[in-house]
Design a protein around this motif. Structure first.
Motif, PDB file in Angstrom:
ATOM      1  N   TRP A  58       0.840  -1.197   0.000  1.00 53.07           N
ATOM      2  CA  TRP A  58       0.000   0.000   0.000  1.00 53.07           C
ATOM      3  C   TRP A  58       0.881   1.255   0.000  1.00 53.07           C
ATOM      4  O   TRP A  58       0.537   2.262  -0.636  1.00 53.07           O
ATOM      5  N   ALA A  59       1.993   1.200   0.719  1.00 50.44           N
ATOM      6  CA  ALA A  59       2.929   2.329   0.756  1.00 50.44           C
ATOM      7  C   ALA A  59       3.764   2.392  -0.515  1.00 50.44           C
ATOM      8  O   ALA A  59       4.072   3.479  -1.023  1.00 50.44           O
ATOM      9  N   ASN A  60       4.130   1.239  -1.033  1.00 53.92           N
ATOM     10  CA  ASN A  60       4.975   1.166  -2.223  1.00 53.92           C
ATOM     11  C   ASN A  60       4.333   1.872  -3.409  1.00 53.92           C
ATOM     12  O   ASN A  60       4.997   2.516  -4.221  1.00 53.92           O
ATOM     13  N   ARG A  61       2.997   1.784  -3.499  1.00 55.36           N
ATOM     14  CA  ARG A  61       2.319   2.445  -4.625  1.00 55.36           C
ATOM     15  C   ARG A  61       2.490   3.959  -4.545  1.00 55.36           C
ATOM     16  O   ARG A  61       2.632   4.635  -5.567  1.00 55.36           O
ATOM     17  N   ALA A  62       2.512   4.534  -3.322  1.00 64.93           N
ATOM     18  CA  ALA A  62       2.707   5.977  -3.174  1.00 64.93           C
ATOM     19  C   ALA A  62       4.122   6.378  -3.579  1.00 64.93           C
ATOM     20  O   ALA A  62       4.337   7.427  -4.195  1.00 64.93           O
ATOM     21  N   ILE A  63       5.106   5.541  -3.247  1.00 64.88           N
ATOM     22  CA  ILE A  63       6.492   5.811  -3.638  1.00 64.88           C
ATOM     23  C   ILE A  63       6.613   5.818  -5.157  1.00 64.88           C
ATOM     24  O   ILE A  63       7.267   6.690  -5.752  1.00 64.88           O
ATOM     25  N   ASP A 139      -4.674   7.907   4.545  1.00 64.39           N
ATOM     26  CA  ASP A 139      -5.729   7.356   3.698  1.00 64.39           C
ATOM     27  C   ASP A 139      -5.137   7.000   2.335  1.00 64.39           C
ATOM     28  O   ASP A 139      -5.198   7.785   1.374  1.00 64.39           O
ATOM     29  N   PHE A 140      -4.583   5.790   2.228  1.00 57.86           N
ATOM     30  CA  PHE A 140      -3.710   5.444   1.107  1.00 57.86           C
ATOM     31  C   PHE A 140      -4.347   5.556  -0.284  1.00 57.86           C
ATOM     32  O   PHE A 140      -3.668   5.972  -1.221  1.00 57.86           O
ATOM     33  N   PRO A 141      -5.636   5.215  -0.488  1.00 61.27           N
ATOM     34  CA  PRO A 141      -6.160   5.366  -1.857  1.00 61.27           C
ATOM     35  C   PRO A 141      -6.197   6.820  -2.311  1.00 61.27           C
ATOM     36  O   PRO A 141      -6.006   7.110  -3.497  1.00 61.27           O
ATOM     37  N   TRP A 142      -6.440   7.743  -1.370  1.00 61.75           N
ATOM     38  CA  TRP A 142      -6.551   9.149  -1.733  1.00 61.75           C
ATOM     39  C   TRP A 142      -5.206   9.847  -1.790  1.00 61.75           C
ATOM     40  O   TRP A 142      -5.065  10.885  -2.435  1.00 61.75           O
ATOM     41  N   ILE A 143      -4.191   9.279  -1.145  1.00 60.87           N
ATOM     42  CA  ILE A 143      -2.863   9.884  -1.221  1.00 60.87           C
ATOM     43  C   ILE A 143      -2.374   9.892  -2.662  1.00 60.87           C
ATOM     44  O   ILE A 143      -1.953  10.930  -3.199  1.00 60.87           O
ATOM     45  N   THR A 144      -2.433   8.747  -3.346  1.00 70.33           N
ATOM     46  CA  THR A 144      -1.948   8.706  -4.731  1.00 70.33           C
ATOM     47  C   THR A 144      -2.879   9.460  -5.670  1.00 70.33           C
ATOM     48  O   THR A 144      -2.425  10.094  -6.626  1.00 70.33           O
ATOM     49  N   ILE A 178      -9.686  -4.985  -8.657  1.00 72.87           N
ATOM     50  CA  ILE A 178      -8.319  -5.345  -8.285  1.00 72.87           C
ATOM     51  C   ILE A 178      -8.133  -5.240  -6.774  1.00 72.87           C
ATOM     52  O   ILE A 178      -7.530  -6.120  -6.139  1.00 72.87           O
ATOM     53  N   PHE A 179      -8.661  -4.175  -6.171  1.00 70.06           N
ATOM     54  CA  PHE A 179      -8.503  -4.004  -4.730  1.00 70.06           C
ATOM     55  C   PHE A 179      -9.195  -5.121  -3.948  1.00 70.06           C
ATOM     56  O   PHE A 179      -8.592  -5.777  -3.104  1.00 70.06           O
ATOM     57  N   THR A 180     -10.480  -5.335  -4.231  1.00 73.76           N
ATOM     58  CA  THR A 180     -11.230  -6.297  -3.427  1.00 73.76           C
ATOM     59  C   THR A 180     -10.782  -7.733  -3.663  1.00 73.76           C
ATOM     60  O   THR A 180     -10.691  -8.525  -2.719  1.00 73.76           O
ATOM     61  N   VAL A 232      -0.269   0.722 -11.367  1.00 72.36           N
ATOM     62  CA  VAL A 232       0.499   0.868 -10.127  1.00 72.36           C
ATOM     63  C   VAL A 232      -0.123   0.011  -9.033  1.00 72.36           C
ATOM     64  O   VAL A 232       0.570  -0.701  -8.298  1.00 72.36           O
ATOM     65  N   ARG A 233      -1.431   0.064  -8.931  1.00 82.55           N
ATOM     66  CA  ARG A 233      -2.122  -0.643  -7.852  1.00 82.55           C
ATOM     67  C   ARG A 233      -2.027  -2.159  -8.001  1.00 82.55           C
ATOM     68  O   ARG A 233      -1.946  -2.878  -7.002  1.00 82.55           O
ATOM     69  N   LEU A 234      -2.024  -2.661  -9.222  1.00 92.81           N
ATOM     70  CA  LEU A 234      -1.865  -4.096  -9.417  1.00 92.81           C
ATOM     71  C   LEU A 234      -0.411  -4.524  -9.249  1.00 92.81           C
ATOM     72  O   LEU A 234      -0.129  -5.577  -8.672  1.00 92.81           O
ATOM     73  N   PHE A 235       0.513  -3.708  -9.732  1.00 95.06           N
ATOM     74  CA  PHE A 235       1.926  -4.100  -9.732  1.00 95.06           C
ATOM     75  C   PHE A 235       2.426  -4.464  -8.339  1.00 95.06           C
ATOM     76  O   PHE A 235       3.163  -5.443  -8.184  1.00 95.06           O
TER      77      PHE A 235
END
Length: 317
Positions: A58-63, A139-144, A178-180, A232-235
């Motif tokens: 979840w953090a990696n996607r923001a990076i 709030d990780f989905p909204w950060i990206t 993908i998320f669920t 990004v979210r799937l990777f």
């Protein structure tokens, strides 16, 4: 996520999605997309620090999004180590065990400065207000999402259009599935508390994986010819699949390397700047195999798989 007993006997896994709902928006105005349940903070270069462990998907996607958009000089990055205790992620990769900008040993300190005695999980990614040392949001989905929509004035020239307007409605549906079914689906398998819960989770995961394998048969990326937020979210889940989820989380119908389209797609992304250079397999394995002591009580971290396979030709150009 903070350490706790993840596997609850007789129960299926349910993720707590109650995060600090603050947003950083241009001029601290009401954003065009999504909820506003918390405070609004202004976009200000140099003011905020993204705290994101490379071990955490979840953090990696923001990076990854931060680098794709060219925001490295606008929002600084703090990287906790891959393991943590019950209290918090810690900055054990930094000299003296302290974040060099925030001066703290534990991310928990930023949470407590904003919310004394904060009782929910101390999660990454988190954005911290550097002047005050207080948590802004986790709030990780909204950060990206907001890195793209609200920080546009500071994107690098030629930055990818991660949320193409003509594809956005379909992309939202793809990302939700993908998320669920995949991002959270692997956890649903790994933290199942009964055979019945595991069997149901396993079936759901592989229905979705088969759907993705088929979808990627006739397109380079999830939404077509260009990288989007959906990729990004799937990777970040695919990058952890063979190293962790296949064995540790019992998602073992097939390895990623045995799924031709998904494996080629994953290598294509890995070899794209921003993806592979922000993927650390040693940190990933250390996190899951050490922190999840109820699943892996020995704490032994496996030696493989060989990360060199990620650099082999993907053939998707």
């Amino acid at each position: 996520m903070s350490e706790e007993k993840y596997v609850k006997k007789g129960q299926e896994f349910s993720r707590d999605m109650n995060y600090v709902p603050d947003r950083i928006t241009k001029g601290a105005r009401r954003p065009e997309h999504g909820p506003v349940a918390g405070e609004l903070w202004p976009v200000e270069p140099g003011r905020y620090r993204l705290v994101a462990a490379k071990a955490c998907p979840w953090a990696n996607r923001a990076i990854i999004v931060r680098q794709l958009l060219g925001l490295e000089d606008v929002i600084s990055l703090g990287t906790p180590g891959p393991t943590h205790d019950q209290r918090s992620w810690t900055f054990d990769l930094d000299p003296g065990g302290r974040d060099p900008v925030l001066g703290i040993e534990r991310l928990q300190e930023a949470y407590f400065k904003r919310f004394p005695g904060y009782e929910r999980g101390i999660t990454v990614p988190a954005i911290v207000d550097v002047p005050t040392g207080e948590l802004v949001t986790n709030d990780f989905p909204w950060i990206t999402h907001d890195l793209y929509f609200e920080w546009r004035d500071y994107h690098r020239e030629g930055a990818p259009d991660l949320w193409p307007e003509d594809l956005r409605e379909e992309m939202e549906e793809v990302m939700q599935r993908i998320f669920t079914e995949v991002n959270n689906g692997v956890y649903r398998c790994g933290f199942a508390g009964s055979q019945e819960a595991y069997d149901a989770a396993y079936e759901r995961l592989w229905v979705a994986m088969d759907w993705l394998e088929e979808r990627l048969a006739d397109r380079r990326y999830l939404m077509g010819d260009a990288i989007t937020e959906a990729d990004v979210r799937l990777f970040t889940t695919l990058a952890r699949f063979d190293a962790v989820y296949h064995g540790h989380f019992k998602c073992n119908r097939q390895k990623l390397t045995e799924l031709p389209n998904l494996w080629g797609y994953a290598r294509d992304l890995f070899q794209t700047p921003g993806f592979g250079d922000n993927t650390d397999f040693e940190q990933i394995k250390a996190h899951y195999y050490v922190v999840h002591s109820d699943i892996n009580p020995s704490g032994i971290v496996p030696a493989g798989p060989d990360p060199a396979v990620w650099l082999t030709p993907h053939g998707r150009g």
